[in-house]
Write a protein that holds these residues in place. Structure first.
Motif, PDB file in Angstrom:
ATOM      1  N   THR A  67       1.078  -1.241   0.038  1.00 11.93           N
ATOM      2  CA  THR A  67      -0.030   0.033   0.140  1.00 11.93           C
ATOM      3  C   THR A  67       0.950   1.254  -0.052  1.00 11.93           C
ATOM      4  O   THR A  67       0.287   2.271  -0.180  1.00 11.93           O
ATOM      5  CB  THR A  67      -0.870  -0.196   1.406  1.00 11.93           C
ATOM      6  N   ASP A  68       2.021   1.095   0.186  1.00 10.75           N
ATOM      7  CA  ASP A  68       3.104   2.132   0.345  1.00 10.75           C
ATOM      8  C   ASP A  68       3.419   2.759  -1.182  1.00 10.75           C
ATOM      9  O   ASP A  68       3.509   2.009  -1.828  1.00 10.75           O
ATOM     10  CB  ASP A  68       4.170   1.733   0.996  1.00 10.75           C
ATOM     11  N   GLY A  69       3.322   4.009  -1.317  1.00  9.79           N
ATOM     12  CA  GLY A  69       3.667   4.609  -2.585  1.00  9.79           C
ATOM     13  C   GLY A  69       5.026   4.839  -2.646  1.00  9.79           C
ATOM     14  O   GLY A  69       5.604   5.142  -4.103  1.00  9.79           O
ATOM     15  N   LYS A  84      10.090   3.250  -5.227  1.00 10.92           N
ATOM     16  CA  LYS A  84      11.497   3.686  -5.715  1.00 10.92           C
ATOM     17  C   LYS A  84      12.463   2.715  -4.798  1.00 10.92           C
ATOM     18  O   LYS A  84      13.488   2.293  -5.054  1.00 10.92           O
ATOM     19  CB  LYS A  84      11.812   4.945  -6.138  1.00 10.92           C
ATOM     20  N   SER A  85      12.257   3.085  -3.602  1.00 10.18           N
ATOM     21  CA  SER A  85      13.038   2.388  -2.419  1.00 10.18           C
ATOM     22  C   SER A  85      13.126   0.937  -2.471  1.00 10.18           C
ATOM     23  O   SER A  85      13.851   0.286  -2.146  1.00 10.18           O
ATOM     24  CB  SER A  85      12.640   3.274  -1.121  1.00 10.18           C
ATOM     25  N   PHE A  86      11.585   0.550  -2.781  1.00 10.89           N
ATOM     26  CA  PHE A  86      11.699  -0.928  -3.105  1.00 10.89           C
ATOM     27  C   PHE A  86      12.513  -1.418  -4.136  1.00 10.89           C
ATOM     28  O   PHE A  86      13.024  -2.478  -4.096  1.00 10.89           O
ATOM     29  CB  PHE A  86      10.028  -1.559  -3.111  1.00 10.89           C
ATOM     30  N   GLU A  87      12.388  -0.696  -5.048  1.00 14.61           N
ATOM     31  CA  GLU A  87      13.058  -1.136  -6.280  1.00 14.61           C
ATOM     32  C   GLU A  87      14.678  -1.411  -6.128  1.00 14.61           C
ATOM     33  O   GLU A  87      15.432  -2.275  -6.295  1.00 14.61           O
ATOM     34  CB  GLU A  87      12.970  -0.106  -7.524  1.00 14.61           C
ATOM     35  N   LYS A 139      11.840  -7.433   4.060  1.00 12.76           N
ATOM     36  CA  LYS A 139      12.258  -7.164   5.623  1.00 12.76           C
ATOM     37  C   LYS A 139      12.996  -5.946   5.462  1.00 12.76           C
ATOM     38  O   LYS A 139      12.961  -5.108   6.477  1.00 12.76           O
ATOM     39  CB  LYS A 139      12.848  -8.433   6.269  1.00 12.76           C
ATOM     40  N   GLU A 140      14.128  -5.780   4.730  1.00 13.70           N
ATOM     41  CA  GLU A 140      14.811  -4.620   4.714  1.00 13.70           C
ATOM     42  C   GLU A 140      14.151  -3.426   4.228  1.00 13.70           C
ATOM     43  O   GLU A 140      14.269  -2.345   5.086  1.00 13.70           O
ATOM     44  CB  GLU A 140      16.107  -4.938   3.741  1.00 13.70           C
ATOM     45  N   PHE A 141      13.282  -3.602   3.550  1.00 20.06           N
ATOM     46  CA  PHE A 141      12.318  -2.558   2.882  1.00 20.06           C
ATOM     47  C   PHE A 141      11.415  -1.848   3.955  1.00 20.06           C
ATOM     48  O   PHE A 141      11.376  -0.895   4.239  1.00 20.06           O
ATOM     49  CB  PHE A 141      11.430  -3.023   1.851  1.00 20.06           C
ATOM     50  N   THR A 142      10.793  -2.889   4.556  1.00 20.72           N
ATOM     51  CA  THR A 142       9.935  -2.395   5.837  1.00 20.72           C
ATOM     52  C   THR A 142      10.803  -1.921   6.954  1.00 20.72           C
ATOM     53  O   THR A 142      10.355  -0.868   7.720  1.00 20.72           O
ATOM     54  CB  THR A 142       9.026  -3.581   6.500  1.00 20.72           C
TER      55      THR A 142
END
Length: 158
Positions: free
Chosen positions: A67-69, A72-75, A115-118
């Motif tokens: 749900t997070d917009g 880019k950081s996830f990529e 895990k790292e992303f969250t």
């Protein structure tokens, strides 16, 4: 057995009256050009790709909702872990959700990436904003200036 698997043979037939170096050179150029075309079509995509390209690799596809917009950081994190994924926005729901499609074999790597992303997202939310910090410092400076003025007036009165 191993040698038979790793060796490849190419059969080339040319119909000519006299085989010259120029004819052989032109035939080999055409062969290399056609091999490049075949190689370009069979290219395996890495990292972010379309859902169609991901499904076309025939390795099973799974998905997770985000749900997070801040995609880019996830990529960046997914690239770090070498995950092949595709993003699809579901705008029918308010707020919009993102579906992350990934290969079935990448499930463990994707779990580590999430895990790292969250953890990074939680860390960023806990940080106070820079504008808030700046406003606090401005107020502190103003109150400090007012204190100095009051202190100077008291010294002059003495």
């Amino acid at each position: 057995m191993q040698e038979e698997v790793t060796e490849k043979t190419v059969v080339l037939s040319v119909r000519t009256a006299k085989m010259t170096a120029r004819i052989l050179q032109s035939v080999l150029r055409k062969l290399l050009a056609s091999m490049k075309k075949v190689h370009a079509r069979s290219k395996i995509h890495k990292g972010r790709q379309t859902v169609k390209q991901l499904i076309g690799q025939n390795q099973g596809v799974s998905n997770i909702e985000i749900t997070d917009g801040n995609i880019k950081s996830f990529e960046r994190v997914a690239k770090k872990y070498g995950v092949d994924f595709a993003l699809k926005k579901d705008a029918t729901v308010s707020p919009p959700k993102w579906l992350v499609f990934f290969k079935g074999r990448d499930a463990d790597a994707l779990t580590a990436a999430f895990k790292e992303f969250t953890a990074k997202a939680v860390k960023d939310r806990e940080k106070p904003s820079i504008l808030e910090k700046l406003n606090k410092f401005k107020e502190a400076v103003k109150s400090n200036v007012v204190d100095r003025v009051k202190h100077r007036q008291k010294e002059q009165e003495r």
